[in-house]
Design an enzyme around this catalytic site. Structure first.
Site, short mmCIF file in Angstrom:
data_model
loop_
_atom_site.label_atom_id
_atom_site.label_comp_id
_atom_site.label_asym_id
_atom_site.label_seq_id
_atom_site.Cartn_x
_atom_site.Cartn_y
_atom_site.Cartn_z
N HIS A 187 0.70 -1.33 0.23
CA HIS A 187 0.08 0.01 0.03
C HIS A 187 0.75 1.10 -0.26
CE1 HIS A 187 -2.93 -3.01 0.27
NE2 HIS A 187 -4.10 -1.94 -0.33
N ARG A 285 -10.78 3.85 -1.77
CA ARG A 285 -9.78 2.97 -1.08
C ARG A 285 -10.26 3.79 0.20
NH1 ARG A 285 -5.57 1.81 -4.84
NH2 ARG A 285 -5.16 -0.57 -4.52
N GLU A 408 -10.97 -11.05 -4.86
CA GLU A 408 -9.45 -10.52 -5.06
C GLU A 408 -8.88 -11.95 -4.28
OE1 GLU A 408 -7.94 -6.92 -3.06
OE2 GLU A 408 -9.97 -7.66 -2.07
N ASP A 432 -4.31 -8.36 -5.14
CA ASP A 432 -4.54 -9.48 -3.59
C ASP A 432 -4.66 -11.19 -4.56
OD1 ASP A 432 -4.16 -8.76 -1.01
OD2 ASP A 432 -6.33 -6.62 -0.85
N ARG A 442 2.55 -9.87 -0.84
CA ARG A 442 2.97 -8.54 -1.50
C ARG A 442 4.11 -7.44 -1.52
NH1 ARG A 442 -3.41 -5.70 -1.53
NH2 ARG A 442 -2.26 -4.10 -2.63
N CYS A 479 -9.32 -3.39 -10.97
CA CYS A 479 -8.67 -2.09 -10.07
C CYS A 479 -8.02 -2.71 -9.03
CB CYS A 479 -9.44 -1.52 -8.71
SG CYS A 479 -10.40 -2.88 -7.66
#
Ligand code: PEP
Ligand code: MG
Length: 531
Positions: A187, A285, A408, A432, A442, A479
């Protein structure tokens, strides 16, 4: 990049654009050395006072440069550093024979315990005291203060790693960021991309580069040129300006060369990320609004934040809070877990905390009503048809017009057809979906190849979802970060997805990539990649 940099480091490029500037390192908390024999207690007490004054002055300066809530937090911290009781306690310990660093450490520990014992809001401020202690101790040891630097000039931020909250708090002086650790879809990388900041993660050796060294950062290739001359740095900046100007000239909806429409949507974390480009918001988000909150965001504040976006964009898909692993939301108060990526995250939070999802859905419905916009709402980390059905029931009962799901988890992709009987649309989160398909964290810098979305196994899952959408006549978009990669976007279109949602800065390059190929050429690429 110049032809002969003094040294070239390689990391993973996680955004577009290039930048050049001097390195400023973000220091971690200082290690407390073994106690030092004290010969002059008065000098130690003076060092304690000087450290607290320096910390308070630094925080006051930052508060003056910040705005809104960030400024208030910094002012409050400066006041704590200035607290006479704390200072007297630390100075007394120094006069009693402790060296300055240990006197500060002991005094802060005592105040922290006292605050924790009070409980409630004050107990939550106890963590702030740790931050202040680290700063004061670093000062007495002659080390840089931990936390985001504020050197007062533009710079390239170098850090071991950055939390999403740190990245969200970066000021306009940051030209680029380079971290020693981190993964391409973490992130932190996503936030950097959304701000249009050139960013390189997993760059081995970068934290060894001395502060002040001129470096050139290429956010696309991941190359970091170390030890540039002033002219070389200027050349990089000029090229970046020219490339940004060229891409900024591109406009219009997403289409292949033969006119097949593909909606180009924006991934945003707040209204501040909105740009005039794109055909709406494909992923809002919402957790990014509340990353550093210690208290649950009040209903009215949520309504205002959602309404601001709904009122300004032509169509908006809002994702309900996606907390967990690398997006911790302290206000939820969730316990630590041994395997957080496999634990209570995304929609699963609703299993253990009553009211959070309900309040958010009510706030979104209220914002939609207030703005006259139609909110499309989707849930993250859905795994089973039962979860999907329960979410759709709740969302519709709260007045949400269009209900969707993120894909995901491989189990959800495999059941896309059944999921689409429950909801109106799907949005594939390739970040994800790759993590869970390839069992690869990740955020792990050494596993980036396993997270590469070009792998046939991931493409098969995406194709299954797109096929299910085509049969049901319902939209299925992507996305995840793959959607913003101009090399991958045509392939995703060839697999049959109907929209691509990406960081705003990625839209022009993806538009250009799609406009250069016919739909059949995109399909050909997809076929070749799956084989
Ligand atoms: C994804 O997982 O691809 C996604 C878009 O969600 P996030 O990156 O916020 O987890
Ligand atoms: Mg996700």
């Amino acid at each position: 990049m110049p032809d002969t940099p003094t040294q070239a480091l390689a990391g993973l490029g996680v955004s577009q654009g290039r930048a050049a500037g001097p390195v400023v390192r973000m220091a971690g908390p200082p290690a407390l050395p073994a106690p030092r024999p004290v010969t002059d207690p008065g000098a130690e007490a003076a060092a304690v006072g000087a450290a607290l004054e320096a910390v308070a002055a630094d925080l006051t300066r930052r508060a003056a440069a910040a705005e809104g809530e960030a400024a208030e937090i910094l002012e409050a911290l400066a006041m704590i550093a200035d607290d006479p009781t704390l200072r007297e306690d630390a100075e007394a310990r120094a006069r009693d024979g402790l060296d300055a660093a240990h006197a500060l450490d002991a005094a802060f520990a005592q105040h922290r315990d006292a605050l924790s014992a009070l409980g409630g809001y004050l107990a939550e401020r106890a963590a702030d005291l740790d931050d202040l202690k680290h700063r004061a101790v670093a000062f007495t040891l002659g080390l840089p203060m931990p936390g985001l630097p504020a050197p007062g000039h533009p710079y390239v931020l170098v850090a071991e790693d950055l939390s999403p909250a740190d990245t969200a708090g970066l000021g306009p002086d940051v030209l680029a960021l380079v971290t020693e650790r981190g993964g391409p879809t973490s992130h932190t990388a996503i936030l950097a991309r959304s701000r249009g900041l050139p960013a390189v993660v997993a760059c081995r050796g970068i934290t060894g580069v001395p502060g002040g060294t001129l470096v050139g950062v290429d956010g696309a290739t991941g190359e970091v040129a170390v030890g540039l001359t002033g002219e070389e740095a200027e050349l990089i900046r000029e090229r970046d300006r020219a490339e940004r100007a060229r891409l900024a000239a591109s406009q219009g909806p997403g289409r292949t060369a033969d006119g097949h429409p593909v909606k180009l949507l924006l991934n945003i974390g707040s209204a501040a990320d909105l740009v005039p480009d794109g055909e709406g918001v494909g992923l809002f988000r919402t957790e990014f609004l509340f990353l550093d909150r210690k208290q649950a965001p009040p209903f009215e504040e949520q309504v205002a934040a959602y309404a601001e976006v709904l009122g300004r964009a032509e169509s908006v898909i809002i994702r309900t809070l996606d907390a967990g692993t690398d997006k911790p939301l302290p206000f939820l108060g969730l316990p630590d877990e041994p395997n957080p990526a496999l634990g209570v995250r995304g929609l699963r939070v609703d299993r253990v905390l009553d009211g959070v999802l309900d309040t958010q859905l009510e706030a979104i419905a209220a914002a939609a009503k207030a703005t006259g916009a139609q909110a499309w709402v989707m849930a993250p980390m859905v795994t089973t048809v039962e979860e999907a059905a329960a979410f759709a029931r709740t969302a519709r009962a709260k007045g949400i017009a269009k209900v969707g799901l993120m894909i995901e988890v491989p189990a959800a992709a495999l059941r896309a057809r059944a999921l689409l009987r429950e909801v109106d649309f799907l949005s594939i989160g390739t970040n994800d979906l790759a993590q869970y398909t390839f069992a690869a964290d990740r955020q792990h810098p050494a596993l980036a190849d396993l997270l590469d979305p070009r792998q046939p196994a991931l493409l098969e899952l995406i194709a299954m979802c797109a096929q299910a959408g085509a049969e049901a006549g319902k939209p299925v978009g992507v996305c995840g970060e793959a959607a913003g990669d101009p090399a991958l976007a045509p392939l995703l279109v060839g697999l049959g997805v109907t929209s691509l949602s990406m960081a705003p800065v990625c839209v022009p390059a993806v538009r250009e990539a799609l406009a250069g190929l016919t739909l059949e050429e995109c399909r050909e690429r997809a076929r070749a990649a799956r084989e």
